[in-house]
Motif scaffolding. Structure first.
Motif, PDB file in Angstrom:
ATOM      1  N   UNK A   1       4.779 -20.872   7.723  1.00 17.96           N
ATOM      2  CA  UNK A   1       3.772 -21.165   6.702  1.00 17.96           C
ATOM      3  C   UNK A   1       4.134 -20.469   5.393  1.00 17.96           C
ATOM      4  N   UNK A   2       4.703 -21.213   4.436  1.00 23.92           N
ATOM      5  CA  UNK A   2       4.999 -20.614   3.128  1.00 23.92           C
ATOM      6  C   UNK A   2       3.745 -20.026   2.479  1.00 23.92           C
ATOM      7  N   UNK A   3       2.611 -20.685   2.662  1.00 25.00           N
ATOM      8  CA  UNK A   3       1.365 -20.199   2.057  1.00 25.00           C
ATOM      9  C   UNK A   3       0.975 -18.835   2.612  1.00 25.00           C
ATOM     10  N   UNK A   4       1.214 -18.622   3.899  1.00 20.63           N
ATOM     11  CA  UNK A   4       0.899 -17.327   4.500  1.00 20.63           C
ATOM     12  C   UNK A   4       1.780 -16.226   3.924  1.00 20.63           C
ATOM     13  N   UNK A   5       3.069 -16.532   3.727  1.00 21.73           N
ATOM     14  CA  UNK A   5       3.981 -15.547   3.151  1.00 21.73           C
ATOM     15  C   UNK A   5       3.638 -15.290   1.688  1.00 21.73           C
ATOM     16  N   UNK A   6       3.275 -16.340   0.971  1.00 22.53           N
ATOM     17  CA  UNK A   6       2.848 -16.173  -0.420  1.00 22.53           C
ATOM     18  C   UNK A   6       1.613 -15.282  -0.500  1.00 22.53           C
ATOM     19  N   UNK A   7       0.700 -15.446   0.453  1.00 19.23           N
ATOM     20  CA  UNK A   7      -0.503 -14.618   0.466  1.00 19.23           C
ATOM     21  C   UNK A   7      -0.146 -13.147   0.698  1.00 19.23           C
ATOM     22  N   UNK A   8       0.863 -12.887   1.515  1.00 18.22           N
ATOM     23  CA  UNK A   8       1.321 -11.511   1.730  1.00 18.22           C
ATOM     24  C   UNK A   8       1.819 -10.899   0.423  1.00 18.22           C
ATOM     25  N   UNK A   9       2.626 -11.656  -0.307  1.00 16.66           N
ATOM     26  CA  UNK A   9       3.144 -11.167  -1.581  1.00 16.66           C
ATOM     27  C   UNK A   9       2.014 -10.978  -2.604  1.00 16.66           C
TER      28      UNK A   9
ATOM     29  N   UNK B   1       1.213  -7.436  -4.400  1.00 13.44           N
ATOM     30  CA  UNK B   1       1.669  -7.243  -5.780  1.00 13.44           C
ATOM     31  C   UNK B   1       0.738  -7.786  -6.866  1.00 13.44           C
ATOM     32  N   UNK B   2      -0.467  -8.176  -6.516  1.00  9.98           N
ATOM     33  CA  UNK B   2      -1.340  -8.814  -7.517  1.00  9.98           C
ATOM     34  C   UNK B   2      -1.641  -7.914  -8.710  1.00  9.98           C
ATOM     35  N   UNK B   3      -1.498  -6.589  -8.547  1.00 10.60           N
ATOM     36  CA  UNK B   3      -1.766  -5.670  -9.660  1.00 10.60           C
ATOM     37  C   UNK B   3      -0.493  -5.257 -10.395  1.00 10.60           C
ATOM     38  N   UNK B   4       0.643  -5.794  -9.994  1.00 14.32           N
ATOM     39  CA  UNK B   4       1.910  -5.465 -10.653  1.00 14.32           C
ATOM     40  C   UNK B   4       1.949  -6.103 -12.047  1.00 14.32           C
ATOM     41  N   UNK B   5       2.589  -5.463 -13.017  1.00 13.11           N
ATOM     42  CA  UNK B   5       2.555  -5.943 -14.403  1.00 13.11           C
ATOM     43  C   UNK B   5       3.213  -7.296 -14.630  1.00 13.11           C
ATOM     44  N   UNK B   6       4.173  -7.684 -13.799  1.00 16.62           N
ATOM     45  CA  UNK B   6       4.848  -8.964 -14.001  1.00 16.62           C
ATOM     46  C   UNK B   6       4.612  -9.901 -12.814  1.00 16.62           C
TER      47      UNK B   6
ATOM     48  N   UNK C   1       0.820  -1.228   0.000  1.00 19.88           N
ATOM     49  CA  UNK C   1       0.000   0.000   0.000  1.00 19.88           C
ATOM     50  C   UNK C   1       0.848   1.270   0.000  1.00 19.88           C
ATOM     51  N   UNK C   2       1.891   1.258  -0.816  1.00 27.10           N
ATOM     52  CA  UNK C   2       2.716   2.439  -0.966  1.00 27.10           C
ATOM     53  C   UNK C   2       3.762   2.649   0.107  1.00 27.10           C
ATOM     54  N   UNK C   3       3.874   1.714   1.047  1.00 26.66           N
ATOM     55  CA  UNK C   3       4.853   1.813   2.129  1.00 26.66           C
ATOM     56  C   UNK C   3       5.742   0.574   2.129  1.00 26.66           C
ATOM     57  N   UNK C   4       6.959   0.723   2.647  1.00 23.73           N
ATOM     58  CA  UNK C   4       7.814  -0.457   2.779  1.00 23.73           C
ATOM     59  C   UNK C   4       7.411  -1.238   4.022  1.00 23.73           C
ATOM     60  N   UNK C   5       7.386  -2.551   3.882  1.00 30.25           N
ATOM     61  CA  UNK C   5       6.940  -3.422   4.970  1.00 30.25           C
ATOM     62  C   UNK C   5       7.888  -4.618   5.058  1.00 30.25           C
ATOM     63  N   UNK C   6       8.307  -4.953   6.275  1.00 36.69           N
ATOM     64  CA  UNK C   6       9.252  -6.054   6.472  1.00 36.69           C
ATOM     65  C   UNK C   6       8.535  -7.398   6.417  1.00 36.69           C
ATOM     66  N   UNK C   7       9.130  -8.338   5.675  1.00 36.75           N
ATOM     67  CA  UNK C   7       8.674  -9.731   5.723  1.00 36.75           C
ATOM     68  C   UNK C   7       9.839 -10.576   6.231  1.00 36.75           C
ATOM     69  N   UNK C   8       9.547 -11.726   6.806  1.00 37.89           N
ATOM     70  CA  UNK C   8      10.642 -12.509   7.395  1.00 37.89           C
ATOM     71  C   UNK C   8      10.337 -13.997   7.414  1.00 37.89           C
TER      72      UNK C   8
ATOM     73  N   UNK D   1      13.236  -5.587  -1.726  1.00 37.69           N
ATOM     74  CA  UNK D   1      13.650  -6.917  -2.168  1.00 37.69           C
ATOM     75  C   UNK D   1      13.711  -7.004  -3.693  1.00 37.69           C
ATOM     76  N   UNK D   2      14.561  -7.868  -4.203  1.00 33.02           N
ATOM     77  CA  UNK D   2      14.634  -8.132  -5.647  1.00 33.02           C
ATOM     78  C   UNK D   2      13.263  -8.513  -6.195  1.00 33.02           C
ATOM     79  N   UNK D   3      12.407  -9.049  -5.350  1.00 30.48           N
ATOM     80  CA  UNK D   3      11.060  -9.427  -5.788  1.00 30.48           C
ATOM     81  C   UNK D   3      10.283  -8.200  -6.259  1.00 30.48           C
ATOM     82  N   UNK D   4      10.485  -7.070  -5.604  1.00 26.57           N
ATOM     83  CA  UNK D   4       9.823  -5.839  -6.033  1.00 26.57           C
ATOM     84  C   UNK D   4      10.277  -5.446  -7.434  1.00 26.57           C
ATOM     85  N   UNK D   5      11.568  -5.522  -7.691  1.00 28.59           N
ATOM     86  CA  UNK D   5      12.096  -5.190  -9.020  1.00 28.59           C
ATOM     87  C   UNK D   5      11.497  -6.108 -10.075  1.00 28.59           C
ATOM     88  N   UNK D   6      11.405  -7.389  -9.756  1.00 28.54           N
ATOM     89  CA  UNK D   6      10.874  -8.371 -10.703  1.00 28.54           C
ATOM     90  C   UNK D   6       9.379  -8.189 -10.939  1.00 28.54           C
TER      91      UNK D   6
END
Length: 232
Positions: free
Chosen positions: A77-85, A89-94, A48-55, A208-213
């Motif tokens: 829970x990998x699924x919980x972290x995946x849900x965060x991403x 980023x669901x509206x990101x172009x890639x 939501x326009x702010x940087x947020x730590x994941x771990x 994170x590199x994930x943001x760039x991707x």
């Protein structure tokens, strides 16, 4: 031969991969202490326009243990972290391609902290087309009781490195003269300014590199990786 050495970091910023791409061989430390306040098992994403730590949650253990002796928490829970991403980023172009990469990384059954992070580094390098040879520090035959610059110099000697490249943040830690006396050219890498659209919001750098991707095509990310830095 050009060499770099770094701690393991989970889904680190683009500069980590620029360092890997700038050398022939890259060593990841596994026999170093895990630090609670460091970035080994965490990074930042855009929410939501702010940087947020994941771990990655870590199983409780002695603070004296090396990274290679630490494990992910049983309730990770990998699924919980995946849900965060996905929410971020669901509206990101890639999103689709990058989320597929994330699934393959996070759904790894490995629970050793170092092995889990190491596998993610290798997988992202493959995704980005980085051909650098990646090694684990404890597998290299040196005196691993050495610390700091002396350990780096011994690793350079063992690997036959003519050039050692470190991040610019380490300029105060290493002596060009000491490296030169051992026949090693000391260089530092510095990422140059990088900005790209983030859903029309004010840009937040060095996530994170994930943001760039998520926001750039694979070709554009490779361009950033291989050219958007300077050696000093």
């Amino acid at each position: 031969m050009k060499l770099a050495i770094m701690q393991p970091y989970f889904l680190p910023y683009i500069g980590y991969f620029q360092l890997i791409a700038a050398v022939d061989d890259f060593i990841v430390y596994d026999n170093i202490k895990y630090t609670k306040k460091g970035w080994i098992n965490r990074n930042r994403m855009l929410v939501n326009g702010q940087d947020s730590v994941f771990s990655l949650p870590i199983k409780k253990a002695s603070d004296s243990l090396d990274v290679r002796a630490r494990c992910l928490a049983d309730d990770f829970s990998p699924d919980k972290l995946l849900a965060q991403f996905k929410g971020a980023y669901s509206r990101a172009p890639f999103f689709l391609d990058t989320f597929s990469l994330l699934e393959s990384i996070l759904l790894n059954d490995e629970r050793n902290l170092f092995d889990y992070i190491f596998a993610s580094i290798v997988q992202i390098c493959k995704h980005l087309g980085i051909k650098t040879k990646i090694h684990i520090s404890s597998a290299i035959d040196i005196d691993h009781q050495l610390k700091g610059q002396e350990k780096v110099l011994e690793l350079c000697k063992a690997m036959g490195a003519a050039t050692y490249i470190n991040t610019s943040g380490g300029m105060a830690l290493y002596s060009p003269d000491d490296f030169g006396n051992r026949g090693v050219d000391l260089k530092f890498i510095k990422s140059t300014s990088l900005e790209y659209p983030q859903l029309g919001l004010p840009f937040i750098p060095w996530l994170s590199i994930i943001d760039v991707l998520m926001f750039n095509s694979p070709d554009k990310v490779r361009e950033y990786i291989f050219t958007h830095y300077e050696l000093i």
